[in-house]
Design a protein around this motif. Structure first.
Motif, short mmCIF file in Angstrom:
data_model
loop_
_atom_site.label_atom_id
_atom_site.label_comp_id
_atom_site.label_asym_id
_atom_site.label_seq_id
_atom_site.Cartn_x
_atom_site.Cartn_y
_atom_site.Cartn_z
N ARG A 185 0.86 -1.19 0.00
CA ARG A 185 0.00 0.00 0.00
C ARG A 185 0.90 1.23 0.00
NH1 ARG A 185 -2.55 3.15 3.95
NH2 ARG A 185 -1.80 1.76 5.62
N ASP A 210 -7.51 0.88 -5.12
CA ASP A 210 -7.16 2.09 -4.37
C ASP A 210 -5.66 2.36 -4.50
OD1 ASP A 210 -9.82 2.37 -3.57
OD2 ASP A 210 -9.53 1.06 -1.84
N ASN A 211 -4.95 2.42 -3.36
CA ASN A 211 -3.51 2.72 -3.39
C ASN A 211 -2.65 1.46 -3.29
OD1 ASN A 211 -4.23 5.38 -3.50
ND2 ASN A 211 -2.98 6.02 -1.78
N PHE A 212 -3.25 0.31 -3.53
CA PHE A 212 -2.49 -0.94 -3.48
C PHE A 212 -1.84 -1.22 -4.84
CE2 PHE A 212 -5.51 -1.67 -0.02
CZ PHE A 212 -4.66 -2.14 0.97
#
Length: 387
Positions: A185, A210-212
């Protein structure tokens, strides 16, 4: 029991092939040699991911197997080198497509394909082929069941036993490398970009939820063991440093898994006139380009196209022979290309790195050539031989 086609191997390539043949009105048996393997990490994601090309994704969409699954687009790809002045950017807009590839989790995709197969084809679970009778065009399973067919399609993994029984040998190139896979992440996000850096090994970030990012890091075996033994906080800090923070700081990492890397090529993709090899049973590639699974799905599409299924009785050995020769040539070319890139990026002498960086910068400016490379990688190039 008589079938039009027997497919051995229930991975992505095998199940997709079985479903496509069934949807063309053929009687298909799927011999499921696979064993359940859980690779979910602490974040809840399968640590193994696949980046499917637009051409292969369109095919799977037509089979109805990926419509409901989460998908994460790769709109751009940035490739660069530590301490190098050369970099290459690939952009889907340059070839008029929304994405270069789309990332999926491995297990959910396979599960959907297997579920569909159970509903639509004759699926023989926890079995494997132990004998092949060439004159009768039949196989014997370990449970004693005898099956005959017009075509046997071997879509097992790289250690396929059925390939050996059929009489095909496979040459393996050991790379003395392992791939470390995990999820990370990041603080700033990935911008729907796949990031690939050549440094100590090859580090790749694939965009995810998302931010992964999905992390695939190819390293020398000894160095990979060291990476696997690091504490999570130390590993996250190292990922931030090596990635040059292209996605910001790595604030959290998942569990890590590793597996050895090699490249392989079967001596023939058709050991008998009624037998065809596809996918990992025919070839394996270094994950540098993410083309392994795409090459296997391309095999399946090419086989289906070469058969021109209107009536299985019309199958001629010449069709399978032509398929086998064409696909083996493509796989051989891809393996040589991967070997060339691996050797080129291992140059350490300053003069050699200077020459390499000049070449990289020059390639990045060749718009037409770069577009052709992109088209080939995403499955719409002339070398694939597919419409």
């Amino acid at each position: 029991m008589d079938f039009d086609v027997i497919v051995s191997g229930a991975g992505l390539t095998g199940t997709a092939t079985a479903l496509s043949l069934h949807q063309q009105g053929l009687r298909v048996a799927l011999v499921d040699t696979s064993e359940a393997f859980n690779a979910n990490g602490r974040f809840g994601f399968d640590l193994r991911t696949l980046a499917l090309s637009p051409a292969n994704l369109a095919w799977l969409d037509s089979l109805g197997v990926v419509n409901s699954l989460p998908r994460y687009p790769i709109e751009r790809m940035q490739v660069w080198e530590h301490d190098g002045s050369g970099s290459v950017t690939f952009d889907s807009k340059s070839v008029g497509l929304p994405n270069l590839a789309v990332v999926f989790e491995h297990s959910p995709l396979i599960d959907v394909c297997r579920t569909n197969c159970k509903q639509e084809v004759e699926m023989l679970e926890s079995t494997h082929i132990v004998e092949i009778d060439n004159p009768k065009q039949s196989v014997k399973l370990n449970n004693g069941l005898q099956l005959s067919c017009r075509l046997l399609c071997i879509a097992e993994g790289p250690n396929s036993t059925t390939r050996k029984i059929a009489g095909a040998t496979c040459r393996k190139q050991t790379l003395a490398q392992s791939a470390l896979v995990t999820f990370a992440r990041s603080s700033d996000g990935h911008q729907n970009t796949a990031w690939q850096k050549f440094d100590e090994g090859i580090l790749a970030f694939l965009p995810f939820e998302d931010n992964f990012v999905s992390v695939i890091w190819s390293l020398d075996n000894s160095r990979c063991k060291q990476m696997m033994s690091l504490r999570e906080t130390d590993f996250a800090r190292l990922l931030s440093q090596v990635s040059e923070r292209v996605c910001g700081e790595i604030v959290e990492v998942d569990e890590r898994r590793s597996f050895p890397l090699h490249q392989s090529l079967a001596d023939t993709f058709s050991p008998k006139p009624w037998i065809a090899l596809i996918g990992d049973a025919a070839h394996t590639l270094h994950p540098l380009s993410g083309q392994g699974v795409n090459l296997g799905l391309e095999d399946a599409r090419a086989l289906l196209q070469s058969l021109k299924i209107a009536d299985m009785k019309s199958i001629r050995s010449a069709s399978i022979t032509s398929f086998a020769q064409h696909r083996r040539l493509k796989a051989k070319m891809m393996i040589r290309m991967m070997s060339f890139f691996l050797n080129t990026w291992s140059w350490e002498r300053p003069t050699s790195r200077w020459v390499r960086n000049i070449g990289v910068r020059s390639f990045d400016k060749l718009g037409f050539l770069k577009q052709q490379v992109i088209r080939e990688a995403i499955g719409y190039g002339p070398l694939g031989g597919l419409s």
